[in-house]
Design an enzyme around this catalytic site. Structure first.
Site, PDB file in Angstrom:
ATOM      1  N   ARG A 265      20.530  -6.158 -15.682  1.00 41.42           N
ATOM      2  CA  ARG A 265      19.960  -7.420 -15.198  1.00 41.42           C
ATOM      3  C   ARG A 265      20.952  -8.553 -15.408  1.00 41.42           C
ATOM      4  O   ARG A 265      21.078  -9.446 -14.559  1.00 41.42           O
ATOM      5  CB  ARG A 265      18.637  -7.711 -15.907  1.00 41.42           C
ATOM      6  CG  ARG A 265      18.047  -9.086 -15.544  1.00 41.42           C
ATOM      7  CD  ARG A 265      16.585  -9.209 -15.942  1.00 41.42           C
ATOM      8  NE  ARG A 265      16.356  -8.892 -17.344  1.00 41.42           N
ATOM      9  CZ  ARG A 265      16.534  -9.740 -18.356  1.00 41.42           C
ATOM     10  NH1 ARG A 265      16.986 -10.963 -18.132  1.00 41.42           N
ATOM     11  NH2 ARG A 265      16.274  -9.374 -19.595  1.00 41.42           N
TER      12      ARG A 265
ATOM     13  N   TYR B 219      15.801 -23.196   8.706  1.00 39.92           N
ATOM     14  CA  TYR B 219      15.142 -21.905   8.867  1.00 39.92           C
ATOM     15  C   TYR B 219      13.694 -22.000   8.392  1.00 39.92           C
ATOM     16  O   TYR B 219      13.392 -22.676   7.402  1.00 39.92           O
ATOM     17  CB  TYR B 219      15.924 -20.849   8.085  1.00 39.92           C
ATOM     18  CG  TYR B 219      15.184 -19.563   7.831  1.00 39.92           C
ATOM     19  CD1 TYR B 219      14.716 -18.788   8.885  1.00 39.92           C
ATOM     20  CD2 TYR B 219      14.955 -19.121   6.535  1.00 39.92           C
ATOM     21  CE1 TYR B 219      14.029 -17.607   8.648  1.00 39.92           C
ATOM     22  CE2 TYR B 219      14.274 -17.948   6.279  1.00 39.92           C
ATOM     23  CZ  TYR B 219      13.809 -17.190   7.343  1.00 39.92           C
ATOM     24  OH  TYR B 219      13.126 -16.021   7.107  1.00 39.92           O
TER      25      TYR B 219
ATOM     26  N   LYS C 225      22.870 -10.575   6.721  1.00 40.00           N
ATOM     27  CA  LYS C 225      23.313 -10.815   8.094  1.00 40.00           C
ATOM     28  C   LYS C 225      24.729 -10.267   8.321  1.00 40.00           C
ATOM     29  O   LYS C 225      24.962  -9.079   8.230  1.00 40.00           O
ATOM     30  CB  LYS C 225      23.219 -12.301   8.411  1.00 40.00           C
ATOM     31  CG  LYS C 225      21.876 -12.952   8.013  1.00 40.00           C
ATOM     32  CD  LYS C 225      20.667 -12.316   8.648  1.00 40.00           C
ATOM     33  CE  LYS C 225      19.417 -13.175   8.531  1.00 40.00           C
ATOM     34  NZ  LYS C 225      18.943 -13.422   7.158  1.00 40.00           N
TER      35      LYS C 225
END
Length: 392
Positions: A45, A97, A194
């Site tokens: 983590r 967005y 993306k």
């Protein structure tokens, strides 16, 4: 060193084995020699060797101080927003967005952080909107899907004059086309889902900061919140980045050809693409971007949702799907898909029409993609429900 060479050789050879592909360190914890004495890793983590390679790669490409990899682009944005406190204000690009609009308006507003939405493509409006409580300016440049371009260097000067952090979402350009930190940005964000990963098989977010102070704060947020990128997703993103130069060059070339073709189509009203000389921010894009990206949006002269849906349902090569940046071309109807949760009044104020269609241009042959759009747009001349036969 040219960017393509720098990119490939920023991906290290594994020192332990000589593996030319970065290993996937699929482990939750690491054996220590003694309490606090280790090889730089204690618990995945907090840090993981595979994730660390990806973080170093994006840091190098963006010319920042430190990089961080998150479980998604939204998780990356969440970590950056947690740099603020109750009473702070954020000036955000108005045609943002849809997911970010929701986060700012419906999540962080509950914690006393106010978002003011501004047309950041107009630098005068940015300066006028600064208040004593403004602590962060949030840019997407170009924006999604109307592709407005903000002058990053000019806005960075305003931010520095008022001791305000400048954050730039660089997802649409990637560091190959634009590097906001050398232009004065403090923080750069990517939805690595993306173009960076590039194959529509990863959900990932990346952040790059320009100072040690910001790095320490982001590292704390990442570790405490635990929204980290897994080793396997980190490895897939690294693998995608290896071909980014080739993919993006083809995608940009295709997008330019499609935007030019759409501009001459009788059914098309407006084409949104910074590479067109007719784009109102073309001069800024030409100054700060190496190419103009692979996202193209357009609206119809018959501006209504019904006609837009007829078009997006009719394409064959362009697949109807949310997201963008993959090697296969996709299209999206923002008003009913990615931006459906933005109030209609705000959506139309920012220029996002009912008929706006967003194209994520892939690496197929440009002529084939244009023919696909042509046969879909031709259906607008037919009565609803009628079909035409397209010869292959």
């Amino acid at each position: 060193m040219k960017i393509a060479t720098q990119l490939l050789h920023s991906i290290p050879i594994d020192e332990l084995t000589g593996a030319i592909s970065v290993p996937i360190y699929q482990t939750s914890t690491f054996v220590q020699e003694s309490p606090g004495i280790n090889k730089g890793f204690e618990f995945s983590r907090a840090n993981n060797p595979t994730r660390k390679v990806l973080e170093n790669i994006i840091c190098s490409l963006e010319e920042g101080h430190a990089g961080f990899a998150f479980a998604s682009g939204m998780a990356a944005i969440d970590a950056v927003m947690k740099l603020l406190k109750s009473g702070d204000e954020i000036m955000a690009v108005e045609d943002t967005y849809g997911g970010i609009f929701q986060m700012f308006q419906h999540m962080f507003e509950r914690f006393g952080i106010k978002a003011n939405f501004v047309d950041t493509s107009n630098t005068d409006k940015v300066l006028a909107a600064i208040t004593p409580n403004t602590k962060m300016i949030w840019l997407e440049s170009p924006t999604n899907p109307t592709l407005r371009v903000s002058d990053i260097k000019s806005i960075s000067k305003i931010a520095k004059q008022h001791n305000v952090l400048l954050v730039v979402d660089n997802t649409l350009c990637t560091p190959l086309l634009q590097q906001p930190i050398p232009m004065g940005a403090d923080i750069v964000i990517h939805s690595a889902t993306k173009y960076l990963a590039g194959h529509t098989d990863v959900i990932a977010g990346l952040v790059v900061v320009n100072t040690k102070i910001l790095a320490d704060q982001l590292r704390f947020n990442q570790n405490i919140s635990g929204s980290i990128l897994s080793p396997f997703e980190a490895w897939l993103t690294i693998r995608g980045i290896e071909t980014l130069c080739l993919r993006l060059d083809k995608q940009c070339s295709n997008a330019m050809a499609i935007a030019a073709w759409l501009s001459a189509h009788p059914a098309v009203d407006k084409v949104f693409y910074p590479g067109l000389a007719s784009h109102k921010n073309h001069h800024i894009a030409r100054k700060q971007q190496k190419q103009y990206g692979a996202l193209v949006s357009f609206s119809l002269k018959s501006d209504n949702i019904k006609n837009a849906i007829r078009v997006v349902n009719a394409t064959r090569l362009f697949k109807l799907a949310e997201s963008f940046g993959g090697v296969k071309s996709m299209l999206d109807h923002p008003a009913t898909m990615t931006h459906r949760n933005i109030p209609e009044e705000h959506r139309k104020k920012t220029g996002l029409a009912d008929s706006c269609i967003r194209l994520s241009v892939g690496i197929e042959d440009a002529e084939d993609l244009i023919n696909d759009l042509k046969q879909a747009l031709d259906k607008l001349n037919l009565p609803a429900g009628k079909q035409i036969t397209v010869l292959q």
